[in-house]
Design a protein around this motif. Structure first.
Motif, PDB file in Angstrom:
ATOM      1  N   UNK A   1       2.251  48.762  11.121  1.00 15.76           N
ATOM      2  CA  UNK A   1       3.409  47.936  10.948  1.00 15.76           C
ATOM      3  C   UNK A   1       4.227  48.447   9.762  1.00 15.76           C
ATOM      4  N   UNK A   2       5.551  48.137   9.779  1.00 12.91           N
ATOM      5  CA  UNK A   2       6.414  48.705   8.737  1.00 12.91           C
ATOM      6  C   UNK A   2       6.201  48.043   7.379  1.00 12.91           C
ATOM      7  N   UNK A   3       6.490  48.810   6.351  1.00 12.15           N
ATOM      8  CA  UNK A   3       6.466  48.318   4.988  1.00 12.15           C
ATOM      9  C   UNK A   3       7.864  48.424   4.407  1.00 12.15           C
ATOM     10  N   UNK A   4       8.244  47.466   3.577  1.00  8.66           N
ATOM     11  CA  UNK A   4       9.568  47.455   2.972  1.00  8.66           C
ATOM     12  C   UNK A   4       9.428  47.389   1.464  1.00  8.66           C
ATOM     13  N   UNK A   5       9.989  48.400   0.815  1.00  8.14           N
ATOM     14  CA  UNK A   5       9.953  48.452  -0.639  1.00  8.14           C
ATOM     15  C   UNK A   5      11.218  47.830  -1.219  1.00  8.14           C
ATOM     16  N   UNK A   6      11.082  47.235  -2.408  1.00  5.12           N
ATOM     17  CA  UNK A   6      12.225  46.675  -3.112  1.00  5.12           C
ATOM     18  C   UNK A   6      11.929  46.629  -4.601  1.00  5.12           C
ATOM     19  N   UNK A   7      12.956  46.360  -5.400  1.00  4.20           N
ATOM     20  CA  UNK A   7      12.771  46.160  -6.822  1.00  4.20           C
ATOM     21  C   UNK A   7      13.216  47.294  -7.717  1.00  4.20           C
ATOM     22  N   UNK A   8      13.673  48.384  -7.124  1.00  8.58           N
ATOM     23  CA  UNK A   8      14.128  49.498  -7.942  1.00  8.58           C
ATOM     24  C   UNK A   8      15.416  49.186  -8.682  1.00  8.58           C
ATOM     25  N   UNK A   9      15.790  50.081  -9.590  1.00 13.31           N
ATOM     26  CA  UNK A   9      17.018  49.881 -10.340  1.00 13.31           C
ATOM     27  C   UNK A   9      17.139  50.871 -11.473  1.00 13.31           C
ATOM     28  N   UNK A  10      18.134  50.639 -12.308  1.00 11.85           N
ATOM     29  CA  UNK A  10      18.374  51.473 -13.486  1.00 11.85           C
ATOM     30  C   UNK A  10      17.834  50.750 -14.716  1.00 11.85           C
ATOM     31  N   UNK A  11      17.054  51.452 -15.505  1.00 12.44           N
ATOM     32  CA  UNK A  11      16.455  50.847 -16.689  1.00 12.44           C
ATOM     33  C   UNK A  11      16.457  51.871 -17.824  1.00 12.44           C
ATOM     34  N   UNK A  12      16.509  51.383 -19.033  1.00 11.89           N
ATOM     35  CA  UNK A  12      16.478  52.280 -20.198  1.00 11.89           C
ATOM     36  C   UNK A  12      15.046  52.724 -20.485  1.00 11.89           C
ATOM     37  N   UNK A  13      14.882  53.844 -21.137  1.00 11.87           N
ATOM     38  CA  UNK A  13      13.537  54.279 -21.541  1.00 11.87           C
ATOM     39  C   UNK A  13      12.825  53.186 -22.336  1.00 11.87           C
ATOM     40  N   UNK A  14      11.564  52.999 -22.030  1.00 10.73           N
ATOM     41  CA  UNK A  14      10.789  51.938 -22.657  1.00 10.73           C
ATOM     42  C   UNK A  14      10.851  50.619 -21.909  1.00 10.73           C
ATOM     43  N   UNK A  15      11.722  50.542 -20.924  1.00  7.10           N
ATOM     44  CA  UNK A  15      11.878  49.304 -20.167  1.00  7.10           C
ATOM     45  C   UNK A  15      10.848  49.152 -19.067  1.00  7.10           C
ATOM     46  N   UNK A  16      11.016  48.085 -18.276  1.00 10.47           N
ATOM     47  CA  UNK A  16      10.050  47.756 -17.219  1.00 10.47           C
ATOM     48  C   UNK A  16      10.762  47.397 -15.928  1.00 10.47           C
ATOM     49  N   UNK A  17      10.052  47.610 -14.842  1.00 12.68           N
ATOM     50  CA  UNK A  17      10.503  47.189 -13.520  1.00 12.68           C
ATOM     51  C   UNK A  17       9.297  46.712 -12.733  1.00 12.68           C
ATOM     52  N   UNK A  18       9.557  45.899 -11.719  1.00  8.82           N
ATOM     53  CA  UNK A  18       8.502  45.482 -10.805  1.00  8.82           C
ATOM     54  C   UNK A  18       8.927  45.804  -9.387  1.00  8.82           C
ATOM     55  N   UNK A  19       8.187  46.678  -8.755  1.00 11.71           N
ATOM     56  CA  UNK A  19       8.448  47.042  -7.377  1.00 11.71           C
ATOM     57  C   UNK A  19       7.586  46.208  -6.453  1.00 11.71           C
ATOM     58  N   UNK A  20       8.114  45.918  -5.266  1.00  9.89           N
ATOM     59  CA  UNK A  20       7.370  45.170  -4.254  1.00  9.89           C
ATOM     60  C   UNK A  20       7.286  45.980  -2.973  1.00  9.89           C
ATOM     61  N   UNK A  21       6.171  45.795  -2.286  1.00  8.62           N
ATOM     62  CA  UNK A  21       5.938  46.451  -0.998  1.00  8.62           C
ATOM     63  C   UNK A  21       5.461  45.361  -0.044  1.00  8.62           C
ATOM     64  N   UNK A  22       6.300  44.990   0.905  1.00 14.06           N
ATOM     65  CA  UNK A  22       5.991  43.881   1.801  1.00 14.06           C
ATOM     66  C   UNK A  22       5.653  44.387   3.194  1.00 14.06           C
ATOM     67  N   UNK A  23       4.538  43.892   3.722  1.00 10.34           N
ATOM     68  CA  UNK A  23       4.136  44.230   5.078  1.00 10.34           C
ATOM     69  C   UNK A  23       4.294  43.034   5.995  1.00 10.34           C
ATOM     70  N   UNK A  24       4.334  43.302   7.299  1.00  9.02           N
ATOM     71  CA  UNK A  24       4.567  42.213   8.244  1.00  9.02           C
ATOM     72  C   UNK A  24       3.442  42.023   9.236  1.00  9.02           C
ATOM     73  N   UNK A  25       2.394  42.851   9.154  1.00 12.69           N
ATOM     74  CA  UNK A  25       1.327  42.761  10.134  1.00 12.69           C
ATOM     75  C   UNK A  25       0.197  41.846   9.721  1.00 12.69           C
ATOM     76  N   UNK A  26      -0.812  41.776  10.544  1.00  6.36           N
ATOM     77  CA  UNK A  26      -1.974  40.943  10.265  1.00  6.36           C
ATOM     78  C   UNK A  26      -3.067  41.768   9.584  1.00  6.36           C
ATOM     79  N   UNK A  27      -4.081  41.054   9.109  1.00  7.13           N
ATOM     80  CA  UNK A  27      -5.224  41.694   8.454  1.00  7.13           C
ATOM     81  C   UNK A  27      -4.781  42.592   7.297  1.00  7.13           C
ATOM     82  N   UNK A  28      -3.820  42.122   6.521  1.00  5.03           N
ATOM     83  CA  UNK A  28      -3.275  42.910   5.414  1.00  5.03           C
ATOM     84  C   UNK A  28      -4.372  43.327   4.449  1.00  5.03           C
ATOM     85  N   UNK A  29      -5.376  42.472   4.252  1.00  2.00           N
ATOM     86  CA  UNK A  29      -6.426  42.786   3.277  1.00  2.00           C
ATOM     87  C   UNK A  29      -7.383  43.860   3.771  1.00  2.00           C
ATOM     88  N   UNK A  30      -7.196  44.342   4.995  1.00  2.00           N
ATOM     89  CA  UNK A  30      -8.007  45.439   5.510  1.00  2.00           C
ATOM     90  C   UNK A  30      -7.424  46.797   5.136  1.00  2.00           C
TER      91      UNK A  30
END
Length: 128
Positions: A1-30
């Motif tokens: 099943x497809x995965x969709x990434x999000x959360x990227x952007x422009x940040x200064x050195x020393x900064x932080x970001x949080x990326x997400x990877x969302x799936x749509x199928x079942x048994x994700x913990x497998x």
């Protein structure tokens, strides 16, 4: 099943970001879920991988700065990027491997194994 990434952007050195990877199928913990990145003009580099139970693996280049986590109830894996450096700039992708275990994730971050296919990715730019 497809995965969709999000959360990227422009940040200064020393900064932080949080990326997400969302799936749509079942048994994700497998599934083992991994993150890779590709900088302009360079090859793909796997940076982190997590097993279904949350056990995490990191490449030497990001260990201590990036943290991978997952919420199986939300079918989502996160990659927290801290203390970012200009060399962290690139397109970040996630991928899933059904039944991927410790040998697989260890191999991924060491560059000896890889996922079959990656998502469309999200761009991270670190610049002052």
């Amino acid at each position: 099943w497809p995965l969709v990434e999000s959360g990227g952007g422009l940040v200064q050195p020393g900064g932080s970001l949080r990326l997400s990877c969302a799936g749509s199928g079942s048994l994700f913990d497998h599934y083992a879920i991994g993150w890779s990145r590709q900088a302009p003009g360079k090859g793909r580099e796997a940076v982190s991988c997590t097993l279904g139970d949350g056990t995490s693996y990191y490449s030497d280049s990001v260990a201590g700065r990036f943290t991978i986590s997952r919420d199986n109830a939300k079918n989502t894996v996160y990659l927290n990027l801290n203390n970012l450096k200009p060399e962290d700039t690139g397109h970040y992708y996630c991928a899933a491997e059904n039944g991927g275990g410790p040998f697989f994730c260890s191999g991924v971050v060491q560059g000896t194994l890889t996922f079959g296919s990656w998502g469309q990715g999200t761009q991270v730019a670190v610049s002052s």
